[in-house]
Structures are given as structure tokens and as C-alpha cells.
Design a protein around this motif. Structure first.
Motif, short mmCIF file in Angstrom:
data_model
loop_
_atom_site.label_atom_id
_atom_site.label_comp_id
_atom_site.label_asym_id
_atom_site.label_seq_id
_atom_site.Cartn_x
_atom_site.Cartn_y
_atom_site.Cartn_z
N GLY A 167 0.73 -1.04 0.11
CA GLY A 167 0.04 0.06 -0.09
C GLY A 167 0.86 1.25 0.05
O GLY A 167 0.59 2.39 -0.67
N LEU A 168 1.88 1.10 0.75
CA LEU A 168 2.77 2.35 0.79
C LEU A 168 3.33 2.58 -0.59
O LEU A 168 3.57 3.66 -0.86
N TYR A 169 3.92 1.61 -0.88
CA TYR A 169 4.71 1.65 -2.10
C TYR A 169 3.75 2.23 -3.54
O TYR A 169 4.17 3.12 -4.10
N TYR A 170 2.64 1.63 -3.57
CA TYR A 170 1.69 1.96 -4.74
C TYR A 170 1.43 3.63 -4.42
O TYR A 170 1.52 4.03 -5.48
N ASP A 192 5.07 0.21 -11.72
CA ASP A 192 4.20 1.73 -11.41
C ASP A 192 3.56 1.65 -10.24
O ASP A 192 3.04 0.59 -9.54
N GLY A 193 3.10 2.92 -9.73
CA GLY A 193 2.39 3.08 -8.64
C GLY A 193 0.81 3.36 -8.92
O GLY A 193 0.37 3.17 -10.12
N ASP A 194 0.14 3.35 -8.12
CA ASP A 194 -1.34 3.48 -7.94
C ASP A 194 -1.88 4.01 -6.68
O ASP A 194 -1.92 3.36 -5.84
N LYS A 195 -2.13 5.25 -6.78
CA LYS A 195 -2.54 5.90 -5.34
C LYS A 195 -3.59 5.43 -4.55
O LYS A 195 -3.74 5.16 -3.44
N GLN A 196 -4.86 5.20 -5.61
CA GLN A 196 -6.00 4.45 -4.90
C GLN A 196 -5.97 3.15 -4.49
O GLN A 196 -6.34 2.69 -3.42
N LYS A 197 -5.04 2.40 -5.37
CA LYS A 197 -4.98 1.14 -4.89
C LYS A 197 -3.96 0.96 -3.22
O LYS A 197 -4.33 0.32 -2.73
N GLY A 198 -2.99 1.97 -3.31
CA GLY A 198 -2.46 1.98 -2.20
C GLY A 198 -3.24 2.59 -1.08
O GLY A 198 -3.02 1.84 0.21
N ILE A 199 -4.23 3.40 -1.05
CA ILE A 199 -4.91 3.80 -0.07
C ILE A 199 -5.86 2.67 0.30
O ILE A 199 -6.29 2.50 1.61
N ASP A 200 -6.46 1.81 -0.69
CA ASP A 200 -7.36 0.92 -0.33
C ASP A 200 -6.63 -0.10 0.53
O ASP A 200 -7.21 -0.75 1.52
N CYS A 205 -5.62 -2.50 6.16
CA CYS A 205 -4.87 -2.70 7.11
C CYS A 205 -5.39 -1.97 8.36
O CYS A 205 -5.08 -2.39 9.61
N SER A 206 -5.77 -0.76 8.15
CA SER A 206 -6.35 -0.01 9.55
C SER A 206 -7.42 -0.55 10.15
O SER A 206 -7.85 -0.26 11.53
N SER A 207 -8.15 -1.47 9.57
CA SER A 207 -9.01 -2.25 10.44
C SER A 207 -8.75 -3.77 10.75
O SER A 207 -9.45 -4.55 10.95
N SER A 208 -7.43 -4.09 10.50
CA SER A 208 -6.78 -5.33 11.18
C SER A 208 -6.94 -5.33 12.34
O SER A 208 -6.76 -4.73 13.33
#
Length: 306
Positions: A167-170, A192-200, A205-208
Motif C-alpha cells: 500500500g505504501l509503495y503503490y 508503476d504506482g497506483d495511489k487509489q490502490k495504495g489507499i485501499d 490494514c487500518s481495520s486489522s
């Protein structure tokens, strides 16, 4: 005084490893529980208690790399608490990272765990060298870190911690491509990166149930919202979630003050500053110099332009 580090520089930088598999489920559950206890003490800013807990818990599995990583993490929080000029702390930090890396090579057999362990060590070392202005050394460790992260793509469902690193990488790879044109020739050689994929991935993880994944992903979401998206209101939501669980975490409280400062919420600022001072003054595990350092950070923030 601690010099600020850009969010991009610390994008692929994490704090410490979450959990390792061991030979039987009982030992694995016990290890995860013990690691969770230490993390909670660290997030509660009870650093001396965390150090004592590590000393007790590591006697059960003294050769396990997680304890060296936790000690490195603990030293990092001490560095953030005004110890940036302390050469002894710096040497301890490097020692524990190297020790953890050596133990991981001899202990970890699972491919995903070994890969994640190397990501953590290299990311930690990158962050330290950037803070210490050793940019060439940092670049070496950063490249190794990125290589390991990109090799882990597609294995997130199999090994949950990869959601955090991927997530951080994307997110930051696309952000760097957008905001730093001079870096594009260098970034061409990486996936390649992908900001939306990274946020998702970070939101997942934030609900892990894992304390480290949950708190670190929430922290990075807060930093992204505040520093990059210039959205202090959203950042306030993330830091509020962290403070609900760890009301005495001084670093989290300072970011709440920063967000409130940006929103000109004077009444809330006064309450948050009182909470900050109470957390610093009432923490019996902080030294006098550490308390002075944190009070100075607050005064500097109050003087900062909105």
C-alpha cells in the motif's frame, strides 16, 4: 532538535515487524500476544516498561529476530524523543538491526516472513540514514527495500503484512512520479504506482486485528491526508482514532494539535494542548530532558504559521 523528514522519504519506512510463525500454534499465539503487549506499551509511550517486557519475553525464545527488531523500534522512539544527537542511541539502533537481520537468516524458513523481515530492516535503516543525512547509504538500503516490496506484489492475501508495504509503495510511487518530474527517469525502472490502490490497501490494514498493522496504517493515512492531500479535517479523523486507543501518545497528540491549528479550532486546540502537557508531565518514564524536548516542540508548533 529533530529535523523533519518528508513523508515521501519515509513512505516505505515502517517501524518493526508484526508477527512470525513458529513451530506450533501455541507458541505462535503466545509470541503474538507478547509482541502485542510490547507494542501497546510503546504506543502508550511507556518506553521503559516496553524495554522491561522485552527482557522478560525474549527469555522464552532468545534467538527469535522479533525481539531485536522491537529493541530497534524502541530505540527509534527514544531518538524521536530528543535523542537525535545521541551517538550511543544511534549505535544501539544499528546494532539491533544487524542482530535482527542475522537472526532472521538463521531462524525464518517461511519465504513471506523472511521477505517481510528484510523489508523492515532495510526500511528502518533507510529512515535512520536519511535522518542522519547519510543519503548515499540511505539510497542503497532504499533500493533493496523497494526490490523486496516489488517482489512481494500479489501475495497480500496470503500474508497480511504485505498489504501495508504494498500500500505504501503503490501510493508513494505514483505520488513521486506526479510531484517530482526530475525523478521520473529513475522511477522508470520500478513497478508503476497506483495511489487509489495504495489507499485501499492501507484502509484494509487500518481495520486489522493486528495492532501494528492497524496503528501504522492509520498513522500513514493521517500523514498522507495532512501533508500531501492538505486535508487536516480528514487527518483529524485518523489521529482521533489513534488517540482514542492511545490518549497519552505524545507524537499522536502533537499531530492532533497540528491539524487543529490548520483548522483554526481554538477551543479544541486549548483542550488538546492541555492533554499534551498532561501526558508529558504525568509520564514517569520520561527523563527531564525528554520532557523539556517535548514542551519545546509544543512551543514551536504554537509559533508556526497557520
Amino acid at each position: 532538535m529533530l529535523r523533519p523528514i518528508s513523508v515521501f522519504r519515509s513512505a516505505v519506512v515502517l517501524i518493526v515487524i508484526t508477527a512470525f510463525n513458529v513451530s506450533d500454534s501455541y507458541s505462535q499465539d503466545r509470541l503474538k500476544d507478547n509482541v502485542g503487549v510490547v507494542f501497546k506499551q510503546i504506543y502508550d509511550y511507556r518506553l521503559l516498561s516496553a524495554d522491561s517486557s522485552i527482557s522478560v519475553f525474549e527469555t522464552e525464545r532468545p534467538n527469535h529476530p522479533v525481539w531485536s527488531l522491537l529493541r530497534a523500534n524502541l530505540v527509534w522512539w527514544q531518538i524521536l524523543s530528543g535523542g537525535i544527537e545521541d551517538d550511543k542511541l544511534k549505535k544501539k539502533f544499528i546494532y539491533y538491526l544487524n542482530e535482527s537481520k542475522d537472526k532472521a537468516k538463521n531462524f525464518l524458513e517461511d519465504e513471506d516472513e523472511a521477505a517481510f523481515s528484510l523489508i523492515i530492516v532495510n526500511a528502518f535503516r533507510t529512515r535512520f540514514d536519511l535522518l542522519d543525512n547519510n543519503y548515499l547509504t540511505a539510497a542503497t538500503y532504499l533500493n533493496a527495500c523497494i526490490d523486496d516490496i516489488s517482489d512481494s506484489f500479489g501475495r497480500e492475501e496470503e500474508y497480511e503484512p504485505f498489504y501495508l508495504t504494498s500500500g505504501l509503495y503503490y501510493y508513494f510511487m505514483q505520488k513521486a512520479h506526479e510531484d517530482y518530474p526530475i525523478m521520473r527517469p529513475y522511477l522508470f525502472f520500478f513497478p508503476d504506482g497506483d495511489k487509489q490502490k495504495g489507499i485501499d490497501f492501507l484502509l484494509k490494514c487500518s481495520s486489522s486485528d493486528d495492532i501494528f498493522l492497524r496503528e501504522e496504517s492509520t498513522y500513514f493515512l493521517m500523514r498522507i491526508a495532512f501533508d500531501l492531500d492538505k486535508d487536516p479535517k480528514q487527518a483529524l479523523g485518523y489521529v482521533g482514532s489513534l488517540l482514542t486507543r492511545y490518549p497519552d501518545n505524545i507524537i499522536f497528540r502533537l499531530f492532533e494539535i497540528k491539524a487543529l491549528h490548520s483548522l483554526n479550532q481554538e477551543k479544541e486546540i486549548n483542550f488538546s494542548e492541555k492533554s499534551y502537557r498532561a501526558s508529558v508531565s504525568g509520564n514517569p518514564e520520561l527523563t527531564v530532558s525528554q520532557k523539556e524536548y517535548f514542551f519545546k516542540l509544543l512551543e514551536d508548533e504554537k509559533k508556526a504559521p497557520k
